[in-house]
Design an enzyme around this catalytic site. Sequence first.
Site, mmCIF file in Angstrom:
data_model
loop_
_atom_site.group_PDB
_atom_site.id
_atom_site.type_symbol
_atom_site.label_atom_id
_atom_site.label_comp_id
_atom_site.label_asym_id
_atom_site.label_seq_id
_atom_site.Cartn_x
_atom_site.Cartn_y
_atom_site.Cartn_z
ATOM 1 N N SER A 8 0.852 -1.200 0.000
ATOM 2 C CA SER A 8 0.000 0.000 0.000
ATOM 3 C C SER A 8 0.881 1.242 0.000
ATOM 4 O O SER A 8 1.636 1.484 0.949
ATOM 5 C CB SER A 8 -0.890 0.002 1.241
ATOM 6 O OG SER A 8 -1.381 1.309 1.449
ATOM 7 N N HIS A 33 -1.473 -1.587 -4.027
ATOM 8 C CA HIS A 33 -2.688 -1.150 -3.345
ATOM 9 C C HIS A 33 -2.665 0.373 -3.213
ATOM 10 O O HIS A 33 -1.697 0.947 -2.709
ATOM 11 C CB HIS A 33 -2.741 -1.816 -1.966
ATOM 12 C CG HIS A 33 -4.016 -1.600 -1.222
ATOM 13 N ND1 HIS A 33 -5.164 -2.312 -1.477
ATOM 14 C CD2 HIS A 33 -4.326 -0.753 -0.206
ATOM 15 C CE1 HIS A 33 -6.125 -1.929 -0.648
ATOM 16 N NE2 HIS A 33 -5.637 -0.967 0.130
ATOM 17 N N ASP A 35 -4.686 3.637 -1.879
ATOM 18 C CA ASP A 35 -5.730 4.058 -0.942
ATOM 19 C C ASP A 35 -6.179 5.480 -1.224
ATOM 20 O O ASP A 35 -5.413 6.422 -1.025
ATOM 21 C CB ASP A 35 -5.187 3.996 0.487
ATOM 22 C CG ASP A 35 -5.008 2.570 0.972
ATOM 23 O OD1 ASP A 35 -5.985 1.820 0.996
ATOM 24 O OD2 ASP A 35 -3.864 2.209 1.315
ATOM 25 N N MET A 37 -8.659 8.424 -0.077
ATOM 26 C CA MET A 37 -9.468 8.834 1.083
ATOM 27 C C MET A 37 -9.992 10.240 0.861
ATOM 28 O O MET A 37 -9.245 11.124 0.424
ATOM 29 C CB MET A 37 -8.593 8.848 2.335
ATOM 30 C CG MET A 37 -7.963 7.523 2.651
ATOM 31 S SD MET A 37 -6.965 7.679 4.138
ATOM 32 C CE MET A 37 -6.324 6.021 4.261
ATOM 33 N N HIS A 66 -8.396 1.135 -3.614
ATOM 34 C CA HIS A 66 -9.283 1.021 -2.458
ATOM 35 C C HIS A 66 -9.899 2.394 -2.200
ATOM 36 O O HIS A 66 -9.218 3.308 -1.735
ATOM 37 C CB HIS A 66 -8.441 0.535 -1.256
ATOM 38 C CG HIS A 66 -9.186 0.440 0.024
ATOM 39 N ND1 HIS A 66 -8.541 0.261 1.232
ATOM 40 C CD2 HIS A 66 -10.511 0.483 0.321
ATOM 41 C CE1 HIS A 66 -9.439 0.200 2.207
ATOM 42 N NE2 HIS A 66 -10.638 0.344 1.681
ATOM 43 N N MET A 68 -11.911 4.775 -0.203
ATOM 44 C CA MET A 68 -12.533 5.125 1.077
ATOM 45 C C MET A 68 -13.210 6.477 0.864
ATOM 46 O O MET A 68 -12.753 7.529 1.330
ATOM 47 C CB MET A 68 -11.460 5.161 2.175
ATOM 48 C CG MET A 68 -11.022 3.764 2.585
ATOM 49 S SD MET A 68 -9.445 3.732 3.427
ATOM 50 C CE MET A 68 -8.362 3.665 2.016
ATOM 51 N N MET A 137 -11.479 -5.366 6.186
ATOM 52 C CA MET A 137 -10.643 -4.375 6.877
ATOM 53 C C MET A 137 -10.297 -4.910 8.259
ATOM 54 O O MET A 137 -11.188 -5.216 9.061
ATOM 55 C CB MET A 137 -11.394 -3.036 7.028
ATOM 56 C CG MET A 137 -11.516 -2.214 5.767
ATOM 57 S SD MET A 137 -9.966 -1.814 4.927
ATOM 58 C CE MET A 137 -8.984 -1.038 6.212
ATOM 59 N N ASP A 175 -6.592 -6.070 4.935
ATOM 60 C CA ASP A 175 -5.915 -4.774 4.893
ATOM 61 C C ASP A 175 -5.913 -4.132 6.274
ATOM 62 O O ASP A 175 -6.972 -3.834 6.823
ATOM 63 C CB ASP A 175 -6.674 -3.888 3.882
ATOM 64 C CG ASP A 175 -6.061 -2.515 3.682
ATOM 65 O OD1 ASP A 175 -4.945 -2.269 4.175
ATOM 66 O OD2 ASP A 175 -6.708 -1.690 3.014
HETATM 67 C C1 DX5 Z 1 -5.969 1.994 5.879
HETATM 68 C C2 DX5 Z 1 -5.631 1.605 4.466
HETATM 69 C C3 DX5 Z 1 -4.532 0.638 4.377
HETATM 70 C C4 DX5 Z 1 -3.216 1.082 4.943
HETATM 71 C C5 DX5 Z 1 -2.632 -0.127 5.630
HETATM 72 O O1 DX5 Z 1 -7.183 2.603 5.948
HETATM 73 O O2 DX5 Z 1 -6.746 1.055 3.804
HETATM 74 O O3 DX5 Z 1 -4.358 0.129 3.048
HETATM 75 O O4 DX5 Z 1 -2.302 1.571 4.015
HETATM 76 O O5 DX5 Z 1 -1.515 0.252 6.327
HETATM 77 P P1 DX5 Z 1 -0.760 -0.737 7.314
HETATM 78 O O6 DX5 Z 1 -0.365 -1.938 6.510
HETATM 79 O O7 DX5 Z 1 0.387 0.079 7.768
HETATM 80 O O8 DX5 Z 1 -1.730 -1.079 8.413
HETATM 81 ZN ZN ZN Z 2 -6.382 0.017 1.860
#
Ligand code: DX5
Ligand code: ZN
Length: 222
Positions: A8, A33, A35, A37, A66, A68, A137, A175
């Site tokens: 990620s 991956h 993310d 947000m 992903h 969010m 999650m 994740d």
């Molecule tokens: C958190 C993200 C993850 C994040 C995971 O909301 O969806 O993908 O990057 O990070 P680690 O592996 O550090 O928990």
């Molecule tokens: Zn993620």
Amino acid sequence: MNYQLCPSILSADFNRLGEQIREVEASGVEWLHIDVMDGDFVPSISFGIPVIASIRRESRLFFDVHLMVTDPERYIADFKTAGADMLTVHAEACRHLDRTLDAIHEKGMKAGVALNPATPLCTLEHVLHKIDMVLIMSVNPGFGGQVYLPESTRKIQMLKKMVQERGLSVDIEVDGGINSETIDLVLKAGANIIVAGSAVFSGDITENIRRLKEKTDAATRC
Ligand code: DX5
Ligand code: ZN
């Protein structure tokens, strides 16, 4: 079974993002991956479509995006244009999840559904047959570097059973809080797509990937 370690980039050094993605790719990883947000569905804001379009020009990795994001159906076409291969939306963020899954497939992308730790698996009861991947999650979404929530293990096991009982082939992604210890738990429970942010990007990326990938490669051979 297709096992993938999926770094990620949320935990990457954004000043050296291109260089770090090249290092990830050179370490033999196939998935990335990404993310996104929006500061509404989750408290923080990460990055969006222009960043994905920019790294797409430099990378052949499979882009596992992903989202969010509240009402993610608004952006499906934009993420396709930016170069996403798969869009994972949160069940909690969609008003019409079934329609959203169809819209992602119509754009030629794979469709995933993510569930927050408190969201039950029965949310997927009537759409599981049209999902390519379920994302469990294992932390509350929004930040990297959190601690794995132990209840996630049982949830992965239950999902694996649900998928098998229906004779479906659905990838199970996990994740949040994955490191060289928790990875054993989630692989054993039935996850096959393993996201890791801080465990990959803190310190020596190549060495971190080597250690984690050893485990996903071993699972592939079983
Ligand atoms: C958190 C993200 C993850 C994040 C995971 O909301 O969806 O993908 O990057 O990070 P680690 O592996 O550090 O928990
Ligand atoms: Zn993620």
